[in-house]
Write an enzyme that holds these catalytic residues in place. Sequence first.
Site, PDB file in Angstrom:
ATOM      1  CG  ASP A   1      -9.736   7.144   7.239  1.00 55.29           C
ATOM      2  OD1 ASP A   1      -8.513   7.222   6.573  1.00 55.29           O
ATOM      3  OD2 ASP A   1      -9.765   7.404   8.491  1.00 55.29           O
TER       4      ASP A   1
ATOM      5  CE  LYS B   1      -6.173   8.527   8.459  1.00 56.48           C
ATOM      6  NZ  LYS B   1      -6.738   7.467   9.179  1.00 56.48           N
TER       7      LYS B   1
ATOM      8  NE  ARG C   1     -10.747  -1.180   4.252  1.00 53.14           N
ATOM      9  CZ  ARG C   1     -11.381  -1.300   5.677  1.00 53.14           C
ATOM     10  NH1 ARG C   1     -12.356  -1.877   5.517  1.00 53.14           N
ATOM     11  NH2 ARG C   1     -10.506  -0.472   6.564  1.00 53.14           N
TER      12      ARG C   1
ATOM     13  CE  LYS D   1      -3.090   2.535   2.958  1.00 53.29           C
ATOM     14  NZ  LYS D   1      -4.158   2.526   4.250  1.00 53.29           N
TER      15      LYS D   1
ATOM     16  CG  ASP E   1      -1.734   5.274   5.009  1.00 55.16           C
ATOM     17  OD1 ASP E   1      -1.591   4.147   5.633  1.00 55.16           O
ATOM     18  OD2 ASP E   1      -2.829   5.386   4.525  1.00 55.16           O
TER      19      ASP E   1
ATOM     20  CD  GLU F   1      -6.695   5.085   3.000  1.00 58.26           C
ATOM     21  OE1 GLU F   1      -7.641   5.334   3.644  1.00 58.26           O
ATOM     22  OE2 GLU F   1      -5.243   5.004   3.171  1.00 58.26           O
TER      23      GLU F   1
ATOM     24  CG  ASP G   1      -5.237   7.726   4.969  1.00 60.14           C
ATOM     25  OD1 ASP G   1      -6.160   8.446   4.630  1.00 60.14           O
ATOM     26  OD2 ASP G   1      -5.474   6.654   5.541  1.00 60.14           O
TER      27      ASP G   1
HETATM   28  N1  BES Z   1      -4.128   4.241   7.207  1.00 57.44           N
HETATM   29  C1  BES Z   1      -5.232   3.949   7.712  1.00 57.44           C
HETATM   30  C2  BES Z   1      -4.974   2.796   9.170  1.00 57.44           C
HETATM   31  C3  BES Z   1      -3.859   3.387  10.115  1.00 57.44           C
HETATM   32  C4  BES Z   1      -4.251   3.889  11.232  1.00 57.44           C
HETATM   33  C5  BES Z   1      -2.492   3.145   9.758  1.00 57.44           C
HETATM   34  C6  BES Z   1      -3.497   3.916  12.220  1.00 57.44           C
HETATM   35  C7  BES Z   1      -1.738   3.639  10.958  1.00 57.44           C
HETATM   36  C8  BES Z   1      -2.118   3.918  12.085  1.00 57.44           C
HETATM   37  C9  BES Z   1      -6.474   3.447   7.064  1.00 57.44           C
HETATM   38  O1  BES Z   1      -6.497   3.978   5.797  1.00 57.44           O
HETATM   39  C10 BES Z   1      -7.316   3.980   7.666  1.00 57.44           C
HETATM   40  O2  BES Z   1      -7.611   5.115   7.779  1.00 57.44           O
HETATM   41  N2  BES Z   1      -8.283   2.992   8.262  1.00 57.44           N
HETATM   42  C11 BES Z   1      -9.530   3.409   9.047  1.00 57.44           C
HETATM   43  C12 BES Z   1     -10.603   2.661   8.241  1.00 57.44           C
HETATM   44  C13 BES Z   1     -11.952   2.964   9.030  1.00 57.44           C
HETATM   45  C14 BES Z   1     -12.335   4.409   8.799  1.00 57.44           C
HETATM   46  C15 BES Z   1     -12.874   2.274   8.135  1.00 57.44           C
HETATM   47  C16 BES Z   1      -9.203   2.917  10.494  1.00 57.44           C
HETATM   48  O3  BES Z   1      -8.830   1.989  10.783  1.00 57.44           O
HETATM   49  O4  BES Z   1      -9.690   3.826  11.312  1.00 57.44           O
HETATM   50 ZN    ZN Z   2      -7.431   5.613   5.674  1.00 59.77          ZN
HETATM   51 ZN    ZN Z   3      -4.599   4.784   4.960  1.00 58.84          ZN
END
Ligand code: BES
Ligand code: ZN
Ligand code: ZN
Length: 504
Positions: free
Chosen positions: A350, A280, A354, A268, A291, A352, A273
């Site tokens: 967020d 966020k 996947r 990825k 990210d 994104e 992000d």
């Molecule tokens: N890049 C983030 C996941 C992440 C979170 C990486 C913390 C490193 C530290 C991912 O793209 C994301 O934002 N995931 C969200 C998804 C949710 C909103 C469906 C998450 O896990 O909060």
């Molecule tokens: Zn995200």
């Molecule tokens: Zn992300």
Amino acid sequence: MEIRAIDGQIEQVQTEAAVVTIFEDKTALPESQAVLDRAERALGGLIQSLIQAGEIKGKANETTLIHTQGRLAPQRLLVVGLGKREEFSPFAIRRAAGTAARFLRRRGCKRISSVLHGAGMSLSALESARAIVEASLVGIYNPDILKTGEREPRDIEQLILVDPQWDVVSSLQPALLAGEITAESVNLARDLGNEPANIMTPTVFAQRAAQISSEAGLQMHTLEEEDMRRLGMGGMLAVAAGSDQPAKLITLQYKPTQGAGLLALIGKGITFDSGGLSLKPRDGMEKMKNDMAGAAAVLGTMWAIARLSLPLNVIGIMPLTENLLGGRAYRPGDVLHTMAGKTIEVISTDAEGRLILADALAYAVRQDATHIVDIATLTGSCAVALGRLASGLFSTDEDFAEALIEAGERAGERLWRLPLYPEYKESLESKVADMKNFGGRYGDASNAAMLLRQFVGDKPWAHIDIAATDWNEKTRPYLAEGPTGVGVGTMLRLVERMSHPEGG
Ligand code: BES
Ligand code: ZN
Ligand code: ZN
């Protein structure tokens, strides 16, 4: 840094510092114990008096520096604590080597020596040597790459591993090289992650990949956004829509054999992000420059594979884009047509990772990959489950999962298997599309993995979620704060193992 192994006794090799280790019970592993006993005589009981005075406790990462004042050939003896003997593992050796390197570098030592900690205990002399080299080089890394004033300078110039047995020493060369190359790849991934999103854009990442490819003899191929449109990569293009930076999908090919198998490594690569319209929270958002840690790990691994000339066909696939907001940004509720033909309803912009991986996985299948590993900072849910101590591992193939866990153990990277029960699919059900990209906070690490699963067909596949292990929260005696380069070590050992299936 020059890295060598020589046979002899470490207290007779002239360096600025020699490193030995000690447990909390004040006993040591055989190599260190022999040196401590001989040094004790030469130093007139100094080590025992330091132990009695409570200065040497043997606690993990404790450092005691003894000036030898000409009574031993090394100017200093550094005694590093290994912690409790019952808790000993190869991790302890990595930590001790990293701690020693960081500690001595700060004191300006240029030429240091070490015994082969733990060789013959739970790891071979080769594994010990490789772990010490790797952990020392990874240990002295500092993230101050953009400071213009005083940077923490003073690299160690020479690391000398010393062992009394000539036959052991003469077999170590490949391990020293592998250790050096692995560490340089880990540190490359950390550099890429440290460089902020205003500098490390998808275009700059691609330039860096091009440099590495031409240096290492990899074939590079880049899909631009118009190519993605032609291929129907609706996941990739939707995430990229809110950014002015053009998205890239890089493929690096390494094809040393005419053999049939092809391993695809997919990382990825979100260079920043923000969460998009599903924005966020502000606290800690700066860390989202990393990210792209999955893509960085894949680039690092490809570099190492080529430099080590491993005999396995591998492609590295890196989908790269920012996830930002703007007039063209994709929205919750949008339905995306992916390259595989499946439709995805966006619930959260967020989620994104996947979406871009859905297209990258389909692309790997289209390239006739026979085995697929993807690695991604994918879900906060995985971070909540495992903390920063282990990456999440998901796989539909028992043997492949086992191989990865073992590769991780060798690399000093923990992988913990999380479930992919068929019922997780229910959380992805959408009223309007084939699936949705978010099914609620409960079990999101598994839900996300289940979404990816829809794009890999029946190939042996494993997904590594590095959402917490990609970042070291605070500087430790053996490791600087920030991106860790996690995944390089594991994927490299996997390729080594797949190159020599009989375990050679
Ligand atoms: N890049 C983030 C996941 C992440 C979170 C990486 C913390 C490193 C530290 C991912 O793209 C994301 O934002 N995931 C969200 C998804 C949710 C909103 C469906 C998450 O896990 O909060
Ligand atoms: Zn995200
Ligand atoms: Zn992300």
